[in-house]
Design a protein around this motif. Sequence first.
Motif, short mmCIF file in Angstrom:
data_model
loop_
_atom_site.label_atom_id
_atom_site.label_comp_id
_atom_site.label_asym_id
_atom_site.label_seq_id
_atom_site.Cartn_x
_atom_site.Cartn_y
_atom_site.Cartn_z
N PRO A 78 54.91 25.63 48.56
CA PRO A 78 55.52 26.97 48.62
C PRO A 78 56.52 27.04 49.76
N MET A 79 57.75 27.45 49.46
CA MET A 79 58.81 27.55 50.46
C MET A 79 58.95 28.97 51.01
N ASP A 80 58.56 29.95 50.21
CA ASP A 80 58.50 31.34 50.65
C ASP A 80 57.47 32.03 49.74
N ASP A 81 57.51 33.34 49.70
CA ASP A 81 56.48 34.05 48.94
C ASP A 81 56.65 33.90 47.44
N ARG A 82 57.82 33.41 46.98
CA ARG A 82 58.03 33.28 45.54
C ARG A 82 58.42 31.88 45.09
N LEU A 83 59.12 31.14 45.94
CA LEU A 83 59.64 29.84 45.53
C LEU A 83 58.66 28.72 45.83
N VAL A 84 58.39 27.89 44.83
CA VAL A 84 57.61 26.67 44.98
C VAL A 84 58.49 25.50 44.56
N LEU A 85 58.49 24.43 45.36
CA LEU A 85 59.29 23.26 45.04
C LEU A 85 58.38 22.06 44.77
N PRO A 86 58.72 21.27 43.72
CA PRO A 86 57.99 20.03 43.52
C PRO A 86 58.49 18.96 44.48
N MET A 87 57.57 18.32 45.18
CA MET A 87 57.93 17.22 46.08
C MET A 87 57.05 16.03 45.76
N TRP A 88 57.26 14.92 46.45
CA TRP A 88 56.59 13.68 46.10
C TRP A 88 55.90 13.09 47.32
N THR A 89 54.68 12.64 47.12
CA THR A 89 53.89 12.07 48.19
C THR A 89 53.34 10.73 47.74
N PRO A 90 53.10 9.78 48.64
CA PRO A 90 52.61 8.47 48.23
C PRO A 90 51.26 8.57 47.52
N ARG A 91 51.05 7.70 46.55
CA ARG A 91 49.74 7.59 45.90
C ARG A 91 49.31 6.13 45.95
N GLU A 92 48.04 5.93 45.81
CA GLU A 92 47.51 4.58 45.81
C GLU A 92 47.97 3.86 44.55
#
Length: 310
Positions: free
Chosen positions: A295-309
């Motif tokens: 969540p970037m603010d009260d309404r906006l959500v952004l998809p991001m990427w994190t490492p996985r095994e």
Amino acid sequence: MTAEITEQREMTDEELHELAAKQVALGELRGAPAADPVNVPMIRHWLDAMGDANPAYLDQGVAPPAMAQVWNMPGVRPAAKDRSPVDDLLAALNANGYTGVVATNCEQTYHRYARLGEVLTPGTRFTDLAGPKRTALGVGYFATWTVTWYSEDEPVAEMLFRVLKFRPVTRPVKEERAAYPLQPAVNQDTAFFWDGVRAGELRIQTCADCGELRHPPGPMCPQCRSANRTHVVASGEGTLYSYVVHHHPPVPGRVTPFVVAVVELPEGVRMVGNVVDCPIEEVGVGMPLRVTYRPMDDRLVLPMWTPREP
């Protein structure tokens, strides 16, 4: 030569426009010729990166027109940069506190195809400074210049480029969460994607007739030209296809440096996003990733990427 800024001092609006007029009066200044001629390996790399399978370019011995800017790009450790009519004006704007920058226009004109073996030389001409103007990002100036690429003295392509140089707004601390300054453009073609992100789903647009997946979303299927569309929900896993580390200029709402990546999904499309929760020095092409929703603010959500095994 361009008019040199010998000291970084604050200038009045009138002085900034006077400097801009001097840069306009310089006309077009030629830069150094490209280090390499138009060549097959670079064209192959470009076509592969763009997902363009059209064989006509290499069959006819020409480069895709949109590659015009590629031939004169500096390397990772470039030599001394050519002076241009743009440099001193941008330095003056920076000295006046207009340190934020965002591109607003990029218009390219193609006169003909660049041919294998040609060496392209850029010519830069500063054309306009408009402002100061009040924008959503802050008060700033719109600077416009044109670059023309020549083979000897024959123009091959040209590009009008305009940026907004603005003073980043310092917002007071509030108890409520301030709106994230870089809001995505949501329209009838992309609303399904952002609805999915808010629901914790990574949705990919699909042609309702031939089943072709496409991203970014669009109004028409590039495969069968159908305007009927639906979507599928992706697995949320991906592989790092390529990336850059953004250090400068400052980006509103973000802390530099950060990673901007192209992620290849097993479903067959690629998606741009940030890699998070990973030291920058450990980021590498081919690393397995999974989507996370921030969540970037009260309404906006952004998809991001994190490492996985793996």
